[in-house]
Write a protein that holds these residues in place. Structure first.
Motif, PDB file in Angstrom:
ATOM      1  N   ILE A 226      52.579 -32.211  27.769  1.00  0.00           N
ATOM      2  CA  ILE A 226      52.649 -33.568  28.246  1.00  0.00           C
ATOM      3  C   ILE A 226      52.733 -34.540  27.061  1.00  0.00           C
ATOM      4  O   ILE A 226      52.548 -34.272  25.994  1.00  0.00           O
ATOM      5  CB  ILE A 226      51.353 -33.848  29.193  1.00  0.00           C
ATOM      6  N   ALA A 227      53.295 -35.731  27.304  1.00  0.00           N
ATOM      7  CA  ALA A 227      53.602 -36.744  26.407  1.00  0.00           C
ATOM      8  C   ALA A 227      53.748 -37.990  27.052  1.00  0.00           C
ATOM      9  O   ALA A 227      53.658 -38.196  28.058  1.00  0.00           O
ATOM     10  CB  ALA A 227      54.863 -36.555  25.695  1.00  0.00           C
ATOM     11  N   LYS A 228      53.680 -39.213  26.005  1.00  0.00           N
ATOM     12  CA  LYS A 228      54.007 -40.396  26.646  1.00  0.00           C
ATOM     13  C   LYS A 228      55.017 -41.044  25.807  1.00  0.00           C
ATOM     14  O   LYS A 228      54.819 -40.724  24.323  1.00  0.00           O
ATOM     15  CB  LYS A 228      52.743 -41.306  26.373  1.00  0.00           C
ATOM     16  N   ALA A 229      55.950 -41.857  26.016  1.00  0.00           N
ATOM     17  CA  ALA A 229      56.787 -42.198  25.336  1.00  0.00           C
ATOM     18  C   ALA A 229      57.288 -43.637  26.257  1.00  0.00           C
ATOM     19  O   ALA A 229      57.109 -43.553  27.441  1.00  0.00           O
ATOM     20  CB  ALA A 229      58.112 -41.547  25.221  1.00  0.00           C
TER      21      ALA A 229
ATOM     22  N   ALA B 112      61.142 -34.668  10.586  1.00  0.00           N
ATOM     23  CA  ALA B 112      60.094 -34.134  11.572  1.00  0.00           C
ATOM     24  C   ALA B 112      59.005 -32.910  10.946  1.00  0.00           C
ATOM     25  O   ALA B 112      59.705 -32.358   9.997  1.00  0.00           O
ATOM     26  CB  ALA B 112      61.043 -33.358  12.806  1.00  0.00           C
ATOM     27  N   MET B 113      58.185 -33.056  11.416  1.00  0.00           N
ATOM     28  CA  MET B 113      56.829 -32.272  10.888  1.00  0.00           C
ATOM     29  C   MET B 113      57.626 -30.590  11.169  1.00  0.00           C
ATOM     30  O   MET B 113      58.131 -30.400  12.011  1.00  0.00           O
ATOM     31  CB  MET B 113      55.620 -32.350  11.631  1.00  0.00           C
ATOM     32  N   PRO B 114      57.233 -29.803  10.253  1.00  0.00           N
ATOM     33  CA  PRO B 114      57.663 -28.376  10.419  1.00  0.00           C
ATOM     34  C   PRO B 114      57.315 -27.997  11.596  1.00  0.00           C
ATOM     35  O   PRO B 114      56.115 -28.095  12.267  1.00  0.00           O
ATOM     36  CB  PRO B 114      57.031 -27.908   9.239  1.00  0.00           C
ATOM     37  N   ALA B 115      58.131 -26.996  12.357  1.00  0.00           N
ATOM     38  CA  ALA B 115      57.862 -26.737  13.612  1.00  0.00           C
ATOM     39  C   ALA B 115      56.582 -25.834  13.971  1.00  0.00           C
ATOM     40  O   ALA B 115      56.092 -25.614  14.991  1.00  0.00           O
ATOM     41  CB  ALA B 115      59.011 -25.938  14.269  1.00  0.00           C
ATOM     42  N   SER B 116      56.177 -25.244  12.817  1.00  0.00           N
ATOM     43  CA  SER B 116      54.964 -24.298  12.668  1.00  0.00           C
ATOM     44  C   SER B 116      53.433 -25.247  13.029  1.00  0.00           C
ATOM     45  O   SER B 116      52.547 -24.689  13.127  1.00  0.00           O
ATOM     46  CB  SER B 116      54.923 -23.535  11.680  1.00  0.00           C
ATOM     47  N   PHE B 117      53.673 -26.495  12.925  1.00  0.00           N
ATOM     48  CA  PHE B 117      52.553 -27.202  12.995  1.00  0.00           C
ATOM     49  C   PHE B 117      52.447 -28.111  14.367  1.00  0.00           C
ATOM     50  O   PHE B 117      53.557 -28.590  14.672  1.00  0.00           O
ATOM     51  CB  PHE B 117      52.273 -28.302  11.877  1.00  0.00           C
ATOM     52  N   ASN B 118      51.286 -28.267  14.900  1.00  0.00           N
ATOM     53  CA  ASN B 118      51.365 -28.973  15.930  1.00  0.00           C
ATOM     54  C   ASN B 118      50.803 -30.219  15.896  1.00  0.00           C
ATOM     55  O   ASN B 118      49.555 -30.460  15.271  1.00  0.00           O
ATOM     56  CB  ASN B 118      50.295 -28.330  17.316  1.00  0.00           C
ATOM     57  N   PHE B 119      51.390 -31.373  15.971  1.00  0.00           N
ATOM     58  CA  PHE B 119      50.990 -32.837  15.998  1.00  0.00           C
ATOM     59  C   PHE B 119      51.168 -33.623  17.261  1.00  0.00           C
ATOM     60  O   PHE B 119      52.106 -33.401  17.940  1.00  0.00           O
ATOM     61  CB  PHE B 119      51.837 -33.653  14.690  1.00  0.00           C
ATOM     62  N   GLY B 120      50.179 -34.603  17.455  1.00  0.00           N
ATOM     63  CA  GLY B 120      50.614 -35.688  18.315  1.00  0.00           C
ATOM     64  C   GLY B 120      51.427 -36.798  17.638  1.00  0.00           C
ATOM     65  O   GLY B 120      51.650 -36.899  16.709  1.00  0.00           O
ATOM     66  N   GLU B 121      52.231 -37.565  18.822  1.00  0.00           N
ATOM     67  CA  GLU B 121      53.268 -38.366  18.144  1.00  0.00           C
ATOM     68  C   GLU B 121      52.983 -39.963  18.951  1.00  0.00           C
ATOM     69  O   GLU B 121      52.614 -39.725  20.008  1.00  0.00           O
ATOM     70  CB  GLU B 121      54.766 -37.932  18.439  1.00  0.00           C
ATOM     71  N   LYS B 122      53.183 -40.988  18.213  1.00  0.00           N
ATOM     72  CA  LYS B 122      53.308 -41.942  18.598  1.00  0.00           C
ATOM     73  C   LYS B 122      54.450 -42.778  18.016  1.00  0.00           C
ATOM     74  O   LYS B 122      54.667 -42.692  16.726  1.00  0.00           O
ATOM     75  CB  LYS B 122      52.166 -42.950  18.449  1.00  0.00           C
ATOM     76  N   THR B 123      55.385 -43.300  18.812  1.00  0.00           N
ATOM     77  CA  THR B 123      56.595 -44.110  18.174  1.00  0.00           C
ATOM     78  C   THR B 123      56.573 -45.478  18.252  1.00  0.00           C
ATOM     79  O   THR B 123      56.298 -46.099  19.440  1.00  0.00           O
ATOM     80  CB  THR B 123      57.985 -43.347  19.023  1.00  0.00           C
ATOM     81  N   VAL B 124      57.089 -46.114  17.205  1.00  0.00           N
ATOM     82  CA  VAL B 124      57.222 -47.656  17.257  1.00  0.00           C
ATOM     83  C   VAL B 124      58.799 -47.802  16.643  1.00  0.00           C
ATOM     84  O   VAL B 124      58.683 -47.570  15.365  1.00  0.00           O
ATOM     85  CB  VAL B 124      56.355 -48.507  16.364  1.00  0.00           C
ATOM     86  N   ASP B 125      59.676 -47.991  17.156  1.00  0.00           N
ATOM     87  CA  ASP B 125      60.866 -48.352  16.647  1.00  0.00           C
ATOM     88  C   ASP B 125      61.533 -47.134  16.258  1.00  0.00           C
ATOM     89  O   ASP B 125      61.413 -45.814  16.958  1.00  0.00           O
ATOM     90  CB  ASP B 125      61.072 -49.526  15.744  1.00  0.00           C
ATOM     91  N   ALA B 126      62.051 -47.107  14.986  1.00  0.00           N
ATOM     92  CA  ALA B 126      62.232 -45.708  14.448  1.00  0.00           C
ATOM     93  C   ALA B 126      61.218 -44.935  13.682  1.00  0.00           C
ATOM     94  O   ALA B 126      61.245 -43.799  13.063  1.00  0.00           O
ATOM     95  CB  ALA B 126      63.606 -46.012  13.386  1.00  0.00           C
TER      96      ALA B 126
END
Length: 469
Positions: A51-54, A448-462
Motif C-alpha cells: 500500500i502507498a500514498k502519492a 533509487a534505493m537498492p531493491a534488496s532494501f525495504n524503505f517507505g517513501e515520501k515525494t516532494v517534487d523530484a
C-alpha cells in the motif's frame, strides 16, 4: 508469502465472540479491505504488493478518464488507475497536492497503482464462507465480483481483479462485453459514444490493455545489452560511475536518448568529454552549487516534524560545501529552536579543508540565504557563526566504518552511484543502522534505493525521502 505481504498483514481475523466454534476456524484466505463511496470492498491479498500514498502523477495524454497518469515506484514506471472513476463513481475535483490512498497490485506480471477512498485493513476468513455474487450488487457488473463475504457484521464485495485487469487475449472473446460502469468508448479518440453494448460484443481493449500500453511511457525499452555494457564500462572507466539497480532505470532511458542524439544505434562513449555529456542530466538539482529558493522550500517540505533539542545529520559526499551550508540554513529554518549538528564528509581532502573558509557570493545576501549571512570587514559575505558551528567538515570515505551517533537525516545526493554495487549495499545497510525511527534519507533524484532494501517513501517534487519501512 514474501516479506512485503508479511509486513502488510496486520492480521485482523474475523471472529464471532459469541461462537466458540468460529474462533477455532482455520483461516485460509486473506483479503485487503477498502472503501469506495462508503461501500466495503476487498481484494485477494495475493495480488497486493504493497500500500502507498502519492499525490502527483505524471499526466499521459490521450488516455481514458480513469487513468490518472504514471508514477515512479522506486525506479519502475507504473500506470495509476482511479477505481472510483473506473466504476463511474462521482468524486470531487482532484487536488494535486492531496495524497491519494493506493493499492499496488500485481496482475499477470503487470504492476498497477489503484486509487481508492480509504484502505481499511487485512482480514482473514475461511474460504468456504465466501458466497457467490448476486445481481443485487448492481453498481458493478456481476462478472467482476468474485463473491461476497461477511466479517464482523460488515459485508464485503470481493473483486475479481484477475478478470478486471486481464488482457482481452487471456479470456474467451465471446464472454467479453462492455462493463456496466462505463458506456462504450473509442480507444483511438477516447471520446464517449452513445448506445448500449450488445451481448457478446468484443471490446477493442480492456482497461488492462490500455494500462499496459502506457506502462512504458517515460520508461523506454532497454537498450541492447551490448550498448548497456559499453555504457557501464565506459562510465566506470571515465567517471568512476557504477551502473546498478540504483540507477539502471535512468541509464536505460538515457541510452535511448543518447542513440537518437548521436544518430546511431551504438551507445559507446569514446572519451571523457562524452562521458561527462552523457551524465550531465543525471546529477541532482543544484549539485555542487547554491540552491534556489524553490529547491530549498522543497527540501524543507520533505523534512519530518521533529521536536528534538538536537538534530543530527549525516552528509556524505559534501564536496566543496555549498550543499552542506544550504542544508544547514534549511534545517535552521525548519527547526529554529534545535541545535543542528551536521557531519559533512568527502574523500576530496582539498574540498573539505577549504569548505570552512568559504566566501559567499554577494548576490546571495538578497536571496533566501540573507538571514544566515554576515558581512566581513572587507565587504565579503560569509555564513554566521551559528551556521558554521553546526557543521563539522571531515575527510572520510563512507565505505569505511563510521563512528557516527544515530541520525535524524541522511543527505547523500548522487553518492551511491559513485560506489560499486557491493559498496552501495554496505553503505545503505549503514544508513539503516544509523537512522532513528523517524529519520529520513535523501539520495539522488535519479537514484533509487537498492531493491534488496525495504524503505517507505515520501515525494516532494523530484525529491524522495526514504524512511524505515
Amino acid at each position: 508469502m514474501d516479506a512485503e505481504k508479511q509486513t502488510l498483514v496486520t492480521t485482523e481475523v474475523a471472529a464471532d465472540t459469541n461462537d466458540k466454534k468460529e474462533n477455532a476456524t482455520v483461516i485460509d484466505f486473506k483479503m485487503v479491505t477498502f472503501s469506495l463511496a462508503g461501500k466495503d470492498y476487498s481484494i485477494d491479498i495475493m495480488h497486493v504488493k504493497e500500500i502507498a500514498k502519492a499525490g502527483r502523477f505524471t499526466y499521459v495524454p490521450n488516455t481514458l478518464p480513469f487513468v490518472l497518469g504514471v508514477y515512479n515506484l522506486r525506479g519502475e514506471i507504473i500506470p495509476i488507475l482511479d477505481l472510483r472513476l473506473f466504476f463511474n463513481i462521482e468524486i470531487p475535483p482532484r487536488d494535486e497536492n492531496k495524497m491519494e490512498n493506493m493499492l499496488i497490485l500485481s496482475v499477470e506480471d503487470q504492476i498497477f497503482g489503484l486509487v481508492v477512498d480509504k484502505i481499511d485493513k487485512v482480514i482473514g476468513v475461511q474460504k468456504s464462507t465466501i458466497q457467490p455474487p448476486h445481481p443485487l450488487f448492481g453498481d458493478i457488473n456481476i462478472k467482476y465480483i468474485d463473491g461476497v463475504v461477511e466479517s464482523n457484521n460488515r459485508l464485503y464485495v470481493l473483486l475479481d481483479v484477475t478478470r478486471i485487469f486481464s488482457s482481452k487475449d487471456n479470456y474467451d472473446a465471446a464472454e467479453v462485453q462492455q462493463p456496466q460502469y462505463a458506456k462504450p468508448q473509442s480507444v483511438i479518440t477516447g471520446a464517449r459514444q452513445s448506445g448500449a453494448p450488445t451481448i457478446g460484443s468484443v471490446v477493442e481493449k480492456t482497461p488492462a490493455d490500455i494500462a499496459k500500453g502506457i506502462t512504458n511511457i517515460g520508461k523506454p525499452a532497454a537498450a541492447p545489452d551490448v550498448d548497456l555494457k559499453f555504457i557501464s564500462d565506459s562510465l566506470k572507466n571515465y567517471s568512476k560511475f557504477y551502473v546498478s539497480s540504483v540507477n539502471e532505470s535512468w541509464i536505460k532511458h538515457r541510452c535511448q536518448e543518447w542513440s537518437k542524439q548521436k544518430g546511431t544505434t551504438s551507445a559507446q562513449l569514446q572519451n571523457q568529454n562524452e562521458a561527462d555529456e552523457f551524465l550531465k542530466p543525471f546529477w541532482s538539482t543544484a549539485n555542487n552549487n547554491w540552491w534556489t529558493k524553490q529547491y530549498a522550500d522543497n527540501v524543507e517540505k520533505l523534512l519530518p516534524e521533529n521536536s528534538a533539542k538536537q538534530i543530527i545529520v549525516w552528509n556524505p559526499g559534501c564536496g566543496k560545501g555549498t550543499e552542506t551550508y544550504s542544508l544547514a540554513c534549511v534545517l535552521k529554518k525548519k527547526y529554529p529552536s534545535a541545535k543542528i549538528r551536521i557531519y559533512a564528509q568527502d574523500i576530496d581532502l582539498l574540498s573539505v579543508s577549504n569548505a570552512g573558509l568559504m566566501s559567499v557570493p554577494t548576490n546571495l545576501a538578497s536571496d533566501w540565504y540573507g538571514p544566515y549571512l554576515t558581512k566581513k570587514a572587507n565587504g565579503d559575505y560569509t555564513f554566521n557563526q551559528e551556521i558554521k558551528d553546526s557543521i563539522m567538515f571531515e575527510y572520510h570515505d563512507c565505505k569505511n566504518t563510521n563512528a557516527l551517533p544515530m541520525v535524524d537525516l541522511i543527505f547523500a545526493r548522487d553518492v551511491l552511484s559513485l560506489l560499486d554495487e557491493k559498496a552501495q549495499n554496505t553503505v545503505v545497510a549503514d544508513f539503516l543502522e544509523k537512522m532513528k525511527g523517524n529519520a529520513i534519507a535523501v539520495i539522488g533524484e535519479n537514484e533509487a534505493m537498492p531493491a534488496s532494501f525495504n524503505f517507505g517513501e515520501k515525494t516532494v517534487d523530484a525529491l524522495i525521502a526514504y524512511s524505515k519501512d
